[in-house]
Write a protein that holds these residues in place. Sequence first.
Motif: not given
Length: 457
Positions: A306-308, A314-316
């Motif tokens: 849950g931490v970027i 990220g999704k990319a």
Amino acid sequence: MAPCKEWMKHSRNDRLNVAYEIGVENFLRYAFEKSGEIEKIKCPCVKCSNASFQSLNMVKDHLLTYGIIEGYTFCITGERVGEDTFESQSSEEVGDDELLDDDNENEMDTILRDFFPNCSGFAENDSSSELRVEDLNEDAKKFFRLFDDMQKPLFQGAKSSRLSTIVNLLHIKTLGRWSNDSFTMLLQYLKDHLLPKDSTLPTSYYDAKKTTKDLGLSYKKINACVNDCMLFWKDDEQLEYCKICNASRWKQGKNSGEIRMKEYGKRIPEKVLRYFPLKPRLQRLFMCSKTAHHMRWHHERSVKDGVIELPADGKAWQHFDEKYAPFSSESRNFRLGLISDGFNPFSNVAKPYSIWPVMLVPYNLPPSMCMKPSSMLLAMLIPGPKGPCDAIDVYLQPLMEELKEFWEVGVETYDASKKVIFKMRAALLSTINDFPAYGMLSGCSTKGKRACPCCHK
């Protein structure tokens, strides 16, 4: 006897483990006992990489916060051979009183051996002139030229070598934003008035740059059409006029119409693109022992749900890994971000001028490193006086060609942290720019109808 090092295995994933904290305490107690009266020791945390001296409390904070560098096998103050290390060494190979860490190691020597790992053995085994005049590859010739300057003192009795002195002076010039002429004046003054007559210090900025060019810090000049139509490179390198608009490649006098010349007889081009080759600089990030282990950080770090912390969360990035599994299977492959925008480098705002730098960010590095100016890679300087607008594609050709080679073929690179050669590839993952620059780079309209790149409204 050296303390047990099992605690180091918790460094990457579980630094909150009590065993890790106790291990850090015992390690530092042992290290400072060995150091005697010394108040600071080299910090072996991931951030400092055993390269800077820190106090006891600072080293402890760094080890608990960042963790210890991977593969760390010997004490920062120098464990004696035969004590508990991960890598065994016999007392026949190293004397009982020899310390594994040499605080007096010449940093320039380390840089040369990192940059030319296949050549450094020659200097140790045979430094005779006969070897150097034989047919050597280009890397070996560069190494020996730099090795000679590293072995040659600036003058009789000097503490610094010729190469080390020049590199440090050029570094100061860059940080101080000195002009080339002022740097030449300084060198001449030092040579004529402060240094002994036998000094080997160069007397001009040009000569200093010639000495360090083999370190791979140079750039290529590519002439461009004054109207941004084309580059005079590859098959078009010998053309005198633009094949699209027929404009002259060279500057001409307003009244005479003759081609303008420099003092030494060289013609002056209308526009010059300065391109900094990407390949040697990406290779050096792996070839340098101080940065090589950081190149795998994005893959080996402990991920928090849950931490970027990085684009890797990220999704990319994750979609890219799923789509190109062979590429993502090698954690050392580069993911790059491209930055570009225009600015006026001159203080005279009354005369507008826009020069466009193009930079690349290596996302493999930790967040605390990848966005620092020292980590960003300047790819090219697109000349003014106006922005390139839609013609930016013309100027990006050399970079795109090199990135295409990285993607399709790859480049053989030496990894100093694992001491192996691997095929390094790279991919351009994202761009970072404001909205007008986004329109230029993407080729989309960012004003009027359908200006939004997402919904086209």
